[in-house]
Design an enzyme around this catalytic site. Sequence first.
Site, mmCIF file in Angstrom:
data_model
loop_
_atom_site.group_PDB
_atom_site.id
_atom_site.type_symbol
_atom_site.label_atom_id
_atom_site.label_comp_id
_atom_site.label_asym_id
_atom_site.label_seq_id
_atom_site.Cartn_x
_atom_site.Cartn_y
_atom_site.Cartn_z
ATOM 1 N N ARG A 1 38.820 24.327 32.051
ATOM 2 C CA ARG A 1 39.033 25.068 32.944
ATOM 3 C C ARG A 1 38.631 24.555 34.344
ATOM 4 O O ARG A 1 39.458 24.652 35.434
ATOM 5 C CB ARG A 1 38.585 26.552 33.061
ATOM 6 C CG ARG A 1 38.844 27.356 34.155
ATOM 7 C CD ARG A 1 38.036 28.402 34.420
ATOM 8 N NE ARG A 1 38.410 29.341 35.515
ATOM 9 C CZ ARG A 1 37.942 29.337 36.735
ATOM 10 N NH1 ARG A 1 36.843 28.337 37.042
ATOM 11 N NH2 ARG A 1 38.337 29.995 37.665
ATOM 12 N N ASP B 1 44.508 38.210 37.073
ATOM 13 C CA ASP B 1 43.386 39.169 36.370
ATOM 14 C C ASP B 1 43.313 40.506 37.291
ATOM 15 O O ASP B 1 42.988 41.494 36.612
ATOM 16 C CB ASP B 1 42.232 38.333 36.176
ATOM 17 C CG ASP B 1 42.249 37.645 34.930
ATOM 18 O OD1 ASP B 1 43.302 37.400 34.335
ATOM 19 O OD2 ASP B 1 41.191 36.897 34.675
ATOM 20 N N ARG C 1 31.062 31.401 23.418
ATOM 21 C CA ARG C 1 31.888 30.565 23.971
ATOM 22 C C ARG C 1 30.771 29.320 24.206
ATOM 23 O O ARG C 1 29.932 29.367 24.851
ATOM 24 C CB ARG C 1 32.486 30.673 25.183
ATOM 25 C CG ARG C 1 33.328 31.869 25.166
ATOM 26 C CD ARG C 1 34.270 32.049 26.565
ATOM 27 N NE ARG C 1 35.086 31.070 26.744
ATOM 28 C CZ ARG C 1 36.444 31.224 26.648
ATOM 29 N NH1 ARG C 1 36.789 32.309 26.578
ATOM 30 N NH2 ARG C 1 37.307 30.205 26.833
ATOM 31 N N ALA D 1 46.080 32.773 32.254
ATOM 32 C CA ALA D 1 46.271 32.293 33.093
ATOM 33 C C ALA D 1 47.733 31.770 33.582
ATOM 34 O O ALA D 1 48.271 31.403 34.468
ATOM 35 C CB ALA D 1 45.577 30.768 33.058
HETATM 36 C C1 LIG Z 1 33.732 31.292 36.730
HETATM 37 C C2 LIG Z 1 35.024 31.431 36.017
HETATM 38 C C3 LIG Z 1 35.176 30.650 34.791
HETATM 39 C C4 LIG Z 1 36.144 31.074 33.846
HETATM 40 N N1 LIG Z 1 36.249 30.469 32.538
HETATM 41 C C5 LIG Z 1 37.304 30.560 31.956
HETATM 42 C C6 LIG Z 1 37.483 29.975 30.649
HETATM 43 O O1 LIG Z 1 36.724 29.040 30.347
HETATM 44 N N2 LIG Z 1 38.301 30.238 29.842
HETATM 45 C C7 LIG Z 1 39.402 30.926 30.334
HETATM 46 O O2 LIG Z 1 40.501 31.343 29.467
HETATM 47 N N3 LIG Z 1 39.339 31.710 31.436
HETATM 48 C C8 LIG Z 1 38.393 31.358 32.158
HETATM 49 N N4 LIG Z 1 38.259 32.087 33.456
HETATM 50 C C9 LIG Z 1 39.192 33.185 33.732
HETATM 51 C C10 LIG Z 1 40.625 32.490 34.087
HETATM 52 O O3 LIG Z 1 40.323 31.666 35.051
HETATM 53 C C11 LIG Z 1 41.444 33.721 34.484
HETATM 54 O O4 LIG Z 1 41.645 34.741 33.412
HETATM 55 C C12 LIG Z 1 43.147 33.282 34.808
HETATM 56 O O5 LIG Z 1 43.017 31.989 35.262
HETATM 57 C C13 LIG Z 1 43.617 34.271 35.782
HETATM 58 O O6 LIG Z 1 43.024 33.631 37.203
HETATM 59 P P1 LIG Z 1 42.754 34.488 38.443
HETATM 60 O O7 LIG Z 1 42.973 33.502 39.587
HETATM 61 O O8 LIG Z 1 43.552 35.863 38.317
HETATM 62 O O9 LIG Z 1 41.093 34.912 38.296
HETATM 63 P P2 LIG Z 1 39.930 34.208 38.705
HETATM 64 O O10 LIG Z 1 40.071 32.946 37.963
HETATM 65 O O11 LIG Z 1 38.740 35.004 38.151
HETATM 66 O O12 LIG Z 1 39.766 33.701 40.265
HETATM 67 C C14 LIG Z 1 39.509 35.072 41.074
HETATM 68 C C15 LIG Z 1 38.872 34.214 42.424
HETATM 69 O O13 LIG Z 1 38.771 35.235 43.513
HETATM 70 C C16 LIG Z 1 37.544 34.903 43.741
HETATM 71 N N5 LIG Z 1 37.097 36.370 44.607
HETATM 72 C C17 LIG Z 1 36.423 37.286 43.867
HETATM 73 N N6 LIG Z 1 36.334 38.332 44.745
HETATM 74 C C18 LIG Z 1 36.255 37.942 45.963
HETATM 75 C C19 LIG Z 1 36.279 38.374 47.202
HETATM 76 N N7 LIG Z 1 35.867 39.661 47.439
HETATM 77 N N8 LIG Z 1 36.384 37.466 48.368
HETATM 78 C C20 LIG Z 1 36.975 36.583 48.291
HETATM 79 N N9 LIG Z 1 37.272 35.762 46.928
HETATM 80 C C21 LIG Z 1 36.959 36.546 45.736
HETATM 81 C C22 LIG Z 1 36.647 34.570 42.710
HETATM 82 O O14 LIG Z 1 35.570 33.764 43.582
HETATM 83 C C23 LIG Z 1 37.721 33.740 42.018
HETATM 84 O O15 LIG Z 1 37.678 32.328 42.498
HETATM 85 C C24 LIG Z 1 37.156 31.922 34.176
HETATM 86 C C25 LIG Z 1 37.064 32.600 35.337
HETATM 87 C C26 LIG Z 1 35.899 32.406 36.427
HETATM 88 C C27 LIG Z 1 35.825 33.109 37.847
#
Ligand SMILES: Cc1cc2nc3c(=O)[nH]c(=O)nc-3n(C[C@H](O)[C@H](O)[C@H](O)COP(=O)(O)OP(=O)(O)OC[C@H]3O[C@@H](n4cnc5c(N)ncnc54)[C@H](O)[C@@H]3O)c2cc1C
Length: 447
Positions: free
Chosen positions: A127, A324, A205, A337
């Site tokens: 990731r 998410d 994991r 993702a």
């Molecule tokens: C640190 C981390 C590690 C992960 N590792 C894995 C993995 O190994 N395998 C897997 O399948 N999925 C993993 N995931 C989850 C995966 O990335 C998500 O399920 C998927 O990619 C959907 O992504 P998303 O952008 O909706 O959410 P996310 O990937 O969770 O991204 C949300 C972003 O919003 C930011 N954010 C949150 N609150 C605020 C705020 N108040 N103000 C500004 N920014 C904010 C966070 O810092 C983050 O960068 C991980 C997520 C994170 C955050």
Amino acid sequence: MSTMNGATSPDNHGKGFAQVAPPNSTGIKIIVVGAGFAGLACAIESKRKGHEVVILEKFKELKALGDIISFGNNAGRVFERWGLHDKFWAVCSHVETLMIHNSQGELLLEQPNPDPLFGAYAYNGHRGELHTMLFDYAQSLGIDIRLGQDVTEYWETDNEAGVIANSEKIAADVVVGADGVRSRARTLVLGYEDKPKSSGYAVYRSWFDCAEQGVDKDPMTSFICQGKDLFYGWIGKDVHFLAHSSSGGKKLSNVITHKDDADIAESWSFPGKMEDCLKIVEGWDPRCAALLSKAPSLVDWKLVYRDPMPTWISKGARLALIGDAAHPFLPTSQQGASQAVEDGVTLAVVLQLAGKENVHLAVREWEKIRYQRVRRAQLIGESVRDMWHKAKPEDRGNAVALPRPEWLLGHDAEKHAYEVYDATTKEIQEKGYELPTLPPVVPVAGA
Ligand SMILES: Cc1cc2nc3c(=O)[nH]c(=O)nc-3n(C[C@H](O)[C@H](O)[C@H](O)COP(=O)(O)OP(=O)(O)OC[C@H]3O[C@@H](n4cnc5c(N)ncnc54)[C@H](O)[C@@H]3O)c2cc1C
């Protein structure tokens, strides 16, 4: 295949809009909160569609966090269109078959893994590595990504929407809440705080270097370091364990899902205890404990559950939750993702087609286009988990196969949005906007 310099393409279904439009040509300003895959994908496609976009991200510096992540062919199609195939492919794992065993090590299925499938590649890799590449790509397009921005409040009026980040008020036409599973934006949309509940499962994991941990030297584990990427699964009552080697068998990812009712917040960095992890596979094929025990450390990730939200958009339809923040996925769907990427791409297209004066219409159309599809993809996660955890001793072949339906993996989110835009607009204009409904539950199909 289009590029950032491309012009009008037939893929926009004769709408006369450029698939890659001149910078800032729509006049639509978008604030994206969160630079995860959802936020980055939305920002990249928004830039391509001629919107002006800024990303506000809480983390202060980019770190390569996490372990294995899967992008299905439906998201792969988008990355390829952005010209990222070569970079992603080089760091992704390439397995020919998925070998599924029962807990005693008997092989139940050798499932081929055709790639490309339905005209596009899938990408499974680290990731952090893939996230860094997407982040760098967004920056290379000139997208304004502001780090260290903690968004604490969201607001909207008839004419604009905005946020408060680090005590500063920022306004735009649309706000996209891509702030992940513990979203604050969700509270504004729902009007109350959504409390997660335990799904009854958790995952240990790990991701590590095979040579450093002696995986290639131990006769019990060396089978997974054969100079190529391999994918082994073991299934048993209420447990499944997936071991996935990558980089030509040099790295190993272990992911074991098991019963756990602990009531703690989900976190990607909560450490797990090896002795607890090994207890789960007591009496199993000894290769399971041998592989698991090689990990230098573990993450204990509690899988929380949330009821499907009744809506992902605010009352004034100037705030949309994506990824998410709107719909957390179980890992067994392998689609969390990918659906986050599809969300962002679809939103950018409908905003382009609706135009600055009709942003609220675009946001409602986006929800209508996305809601049932996402729910169907989410349900696959539950069906696969149940199929594996409740498998009967005689189950073999398709009865334990990972589903790869064309409706899911053959989907082209950008093309689809151009195609259904007119019909969706007509429906909303004629009937008014109605909250989305959940799709009927369809049993999971085999490979
Ligand atoms: C640190 C981390 C590690 C992960 N590792 C894995 C993995 O190994 N395998 C897997 O399948 N999925 C993993 N995931 C989850 C995966 O990335 C998500 O399920 C998927 O990619 C959907 O992504 P998303 O952008 O909706 O959410 P996310 O990937 O969770 O991204 C949300 C972003 O919003 C930011 N954010 C949150 N609150 C605020 C705020 N108040 N103000 C500004 N920014 C904010 C966070 O810092 C983050 O960068 C991980 C997520 C994170 C955050």
